[in-house]
Design an enzyme around this catalytic site. Structure first.
Site, PDB file in Angstrom:
ATOM      1  N   ASP A  77      36.287  28.485  60.050  1.00 14.45           N
ATOM      2  CA  ASP A  77      35.160  27.837  60.730  1.00 14.45           C
ATOM      3  C   ASP A  77      34.894  28.560  62.044  1.00 14.45           C
ATOM      4  O   ASP A  77      35.841  28.901  62.755  1.00 14.45           O
ATOM      5  CB  ASP A  77      35.528  26.368  61.017  1.00 14.45           C
ATOM      6  CG  ASP A  77      34.338  25.426  60.890  1.00 14.45           C
ATOM      7  OD1 ASP A  77      33.215  25.875  61.142  1.00 14.45           O
ATOM      8  OD2 ASP A  77      34.554  24.249  60.545  1.00 14.45           O
TER       9      ASP A  77
ATOM     10  N   HIS B 273      27.142  31.851  65.118  1.00 10.22           N
ATOM     11  CA  HIS B 273      27.823  30.552  65.090  1.00 10.22           C
ATOM     12  C   HIS B 273      28.999  30.528  64.124  1.00 10.22           C
ATOM     13  O   HIS B 273      29.817  29.613  64.170  1.00 10.22           O
ATOM     14  CB  HIS B 273      26.821  29.447  64.718  1.00 10.22           C
ATOM     15  CG  HIS B 273      25.820  29.195  65.811  1.00 10.22           C
ATOM     16  ND1 HIS B 273      25.949  28.157  66.697  1.00 10.22           N
ATOM     17  CD2 HIS B 273      24.718  29.881  66.192  1.00 10.22           C
ATOM     18  CE1 HIS B 273      24.948  28.194  67.567  1.00 10.22           C
ATOM     19  NE2 HIS B 273      24.184  29.232  67.281  1.00 10.22           N
TER      20      HIS B 273
HETATM   21  C1  GDG Z   1      28.099  25.764  62.396  1.00  7.12           C
HETATM   22  C2  GDG Z   1      29.439  26.480  62.270  1.00  7.12           C
HETATM   23  C3  GDG Z   1      30.010  25.741  64.588  1.00  7.12           C
HETATM   24  C4  GDG Z   1      28.007  16.053  60.286  1.00  7.12           C
HETATM   25  N1  GDG Z   1      27.700  15.057  59.430  1.00  7.12           N
HETATM   26  C5  GDG Z   1      26.736  14.344  60.057  1.00  7.12           C
HETATM   27  C6  GDG Z   1      26.472  14.928  61.293  1.00  7.12           C
HETATM   28  N2  GDG Z   1      27.262  15.971  61.406  1.00  7.12           N
HETATM   29  C7  GDG Z   1      27.292  16.791  62.611  1.00  7.12           C
HETATM   30  C8  GDG Z   1      28.640  16.735  63.285  1.00  7.12           C
HETATM   31  C9  GDG Z   1      28.596  18.021  64.094  1.00  7.12           C
HETATM   32  C10 GDG Z   1      27.753  18.935  63.203  1.00  7.12           C
HETATM   33  O1  GDG Z   1      27.036  18.131  62.288  1.00  7.12           O
HETATM   34  C11 GDG Z   1      28.620  19.875  62.368  1.00  7.12           C
HETATM   35  O2  GDG Z   1      29.041  20.876  63.195  1.00  7.12           O
HETATM   36  P1  GDG Z   1      30.308  21.762  62.848  1.00  7.12           P
HETATM   37  O3  GDG Z   1      30.577  22.588  64.047  1.00  7.12           O
HETATM   38  O4  GDG Z   1      31.442  20.894  62.486  1.00  7.12           O
HETATM   39  O5  GDG Z   1      29.942  22.636  61.552  1.00  7.12           O
HETATM   40  P2  GDG Z   1      28.665  23.444  60.934  1.00  7.12           P
HETATM   41  O6  GDG Z   1      27.591  22.551  60.501  1.00  7.12           O
HETATM   42  O7  GDG Z   1      29.250  24.278  59.828  1.00  7.12           O
HETATM   43  O8  GDG Z   1      28.139  24.372  62.123  1.00  7.12           O
HETATM   44  C12 GDG Z   1      30.491  25.804  63.132  1.00  7.12           C
HETATM   45  C13 GDG Z   1      28.601  25.173  64.681  1.00  7.12           C
HETATM   46  O9  GDG Z   1      27.702  25.856  63.804  1.00  7.12           O
HETATM   47  C14 GDG Z   1      28.052  25.266  66.102  1.00  7.12           C
HETATM   48  O10 GDG Z   1      28.113  26.577  66.573  1.00  7.12           O
HETATM   49  O11 GDG Z   1      30.892  24.918  65.327  1.00  7.12           O
HETATM   50  O12 GDG Z   1      31.714  26.505  63.064  1.00  7.12           O
HETATM   51  O13 GDG Z   1      29.873  26.532  60.902  1.00  7.12           O
HETATM   52  O14 GDG Z   1      27.925  17.843  65.300  1.00  7.12           O
HETATM   53  O15 GDG Z   1      28.742  15.568  64.027  1.00  7.12           O
HETATM   54  N3  GDG Z   1      25.576  14.457  62.189  1.00  7.12           N
HETATM   55  C15 GDG Z   1      24.898  13.340  61.846  1.00  7.12           C
HETATM   56  N4  GDG Z   1      25.094  12.721  60.639  1.00  7.12           N
HETATM   57  C16 GDG Z   1      26.002  13.168  59.730  1.00  7.12           C
HETATM   58  O16 GDG Z   1      26.195  12.597  58.662  1.00  7.12           O
HETATM   59  N5  GDG Z   1      24.012  12.824  62.725  1.00  7.12           N
END
Ligand code: GDG
Length: 465
Positions: free
Chosen positions: A365, A157
């Protein structure tokens, strides 16, 4: 068709759609498992004094979830240690934060062996095994040692680092070699795939065959780029729900005619939050007439709080937001609303919708789903503008965003001005194109392309748009 066994560090049993705090990935995996009547295995999140190897099984939301406990020392060395103090910073190009401690590597190997031992009785002939993320790279190797002949896939990821960075890791060759015990390995982007191939060819003396079939360490495996998507349907449903509507109104009522910029991130140094605050300050300096007309809502959910680097970044962000607010605020305007707590997914949907700009500026990222969620939450008749770091995997697919260099304050400041003043026809044109991309490469497309490639065998690759 064989069952699908998904293995990840943590499992996150699905709760009702729209609520809960689990991300899109948890939901996507849960849906994949339902389709293939599978099992989801991982750490329970609990620790015991001594490792027992016992498996707890429960049915949740149509999915069988199996978990095991780990020892305190496992968590220190494997989870907080090798995964989050070694591989995470290194793979995000932060050699300065990378811990190269041998005990972490030993804990990582031990826990991967424990995962293998514990999950082994759950794997039947004909099952397909899909392992997730950097915590579990050597797991296929451990399963093979125990005689597992099933097809096993792996999805990373986070980004794969460049060759020179990878070689700073002691025993890097062992980690790479472990990937050749999989039948199929998926990265988020072509960029990561190329970095991996560069290592294989120039460091491991391997070969690149047709369709990214790679040979090294005396073995051959298939590799590919499978950019993860979001669940557009689920998110749209959440957006149309009562909670999202209420949150949208609540934020709108607080705008008082001002334009809102939004950032939503786990509180992680890879997300470029400090640089974002400084770039936003630059924007306020460059455009004094915009002061009091705009504010930044930054939601930064605390994460990995046992790791020192996360405590430090949290302290620095408290300091920077306080300093900027102190320097620019007036009696009825605060330039940054900085919030350190998590929200439900449907609340987030409402917040995204209220924002004229989505500011997504990670320094590195794997993909970044927030960028996709911001776009999906927009009003088709009056959409906001996405500003996206060129170093997010999502930038390979989302060319119609305003792509910026997050290290350059001037670059980001200019993009903020451009985004806030963009005419409606251009906003719509960009949004429609981004939205079509989100639908075509949503989370089901990602899951299906990976799982069908794993089941069929042979090369398959979802080409990034
Ligand atoms: C890893 C990789 C890759 C955030 N704050 C809250 C919340 N979130 C949710 C967002 C989004 C998810 O968490 C974060 O996803 P990201 O993709 O932005 O980043 P990582 O956590 O670092 O994820 C990344 C991912 O895996 C998938 O393969 O894209 O690059 O680092 O969905 O909305 N959700 C809730 N409350 C929050 O306060 N419910």
């Amino acid at each position: 068709m064989g069952r699908l066994i998904v293995i990840s560090n943590r499992v996150s049993p699905p709760s009702d759609v729209g609520g809960g705090t689990q991300g899109g990935l948890a939901m996507a995996l849960a849906a994949a498992l339902r389709e293939h009547s599978g099992v989801w295995f991982g750490w329970s999140g609990r620790t015991t004094e001594t490792y027992t190897g016992q498996v707890g099984v429960q049915r949740a939301g149509g999915v069988t979830v199996a978990t095991m406990d780990l020892e305190e020392q496992d968590i220190d060395e494997y989870y907080n240690g090798y995964a989050n103090k070694t591989l995470w910073p290194l793979f995000h190009h932060r050699v300065d934060l990378t811990a190269y401690e041998r005990s972490f590597g030993e804990g990582y190997a031990r826990v991967n062996a424990r995962f293998a031992e514990t999950v082994l009785p759950l794997i039947e002939d004909g099952d397909f095994v899909w392992i997730h993320d950097y915590h579990l790279i050597p797991l296929a190797q451990e399963l093979r040692k125990r005689g597992v002949k099933n097809r096993i896939g792996f999805f990373l990821h986070i980004p794969w680092p460049t060759r020179h960075l990878m070689t700073t890791l002691p025993r890097h060759d062992r980690l790479v070699e472990a990937l050749f015990d999989y039948d199929l390995v998926g990265f988020q982007t072509n960029d990561s795939l190329e970095a991996f191939e560069d290592y294989v060819v120039h460091e491991a003396g391997g070969e690149v065959g047709p369709d990214h079939r790679l040979t090294a360490f005396g073995r051959t495996a298939d590799f590919g780029a499978f950019p993860i998507g979001m669940d557009v349907t689920e998110f749209t449903a959440a957006l149309e729900g009562e909670t999202a509507g209420r949150e949208l109104q609540r934020v709108q009522a607080s705008l008082l005619g001002r334009q809102m910029i939004i950032g939503v991130d786990r509180l992680d140094y890879s997300k470029g939050l400090e640089e974002r605050f400084l770039a936003y300050e630059q924007f306020l300096i460059d455009n004094p007439d915009m002061q009091e007309k705009v504010f930044l809502l930054q939601i930064a959910t605390p994460s990995r709080e046992d790791v020192e680097a996360y405590q430090e970044i949290r302290g620095r962000l408290d300091g920077e937001s306080g300093r900027i607010n102190g320097a620019f605020a007036t009696v009825d305007w605060v330039p940054i609303r900085y919030v350190n707590r998590g929200y439900r997914r449907d609340q987030l949907a409402g917040f995204y919708r209220a924002a004229k700009l989505g500011l997504v500026t990670p320094l590195r990222d794997g993909m970044n789903l927030v960028a996709k969620e911001y776009v999906a939450a927009q009003d088709p008749d009056d959409p906001g503008v996405l500003i996206l770091s060129r170093f997010a995997g999502a930038a390979e697919q989302m060319a119609e965003a305003l792509i910026v260099n997050p290290f350059s304050r001037e670059d980001v400041s200019e993009a903020i001005l451009k985004g806030l003043s963009m005419p409606l026809p251009e906003r719509r044109r960009r949004w429609e194109s981004l939205m079509a991309g989100l639908r075509a490469t949503d989370v089901s497309a990602w899951r299906d392309s990976f799982v069908s490639a794993l089941m069929k065998g042979g090369p398959a690759r979802l080409v990034a748009r």
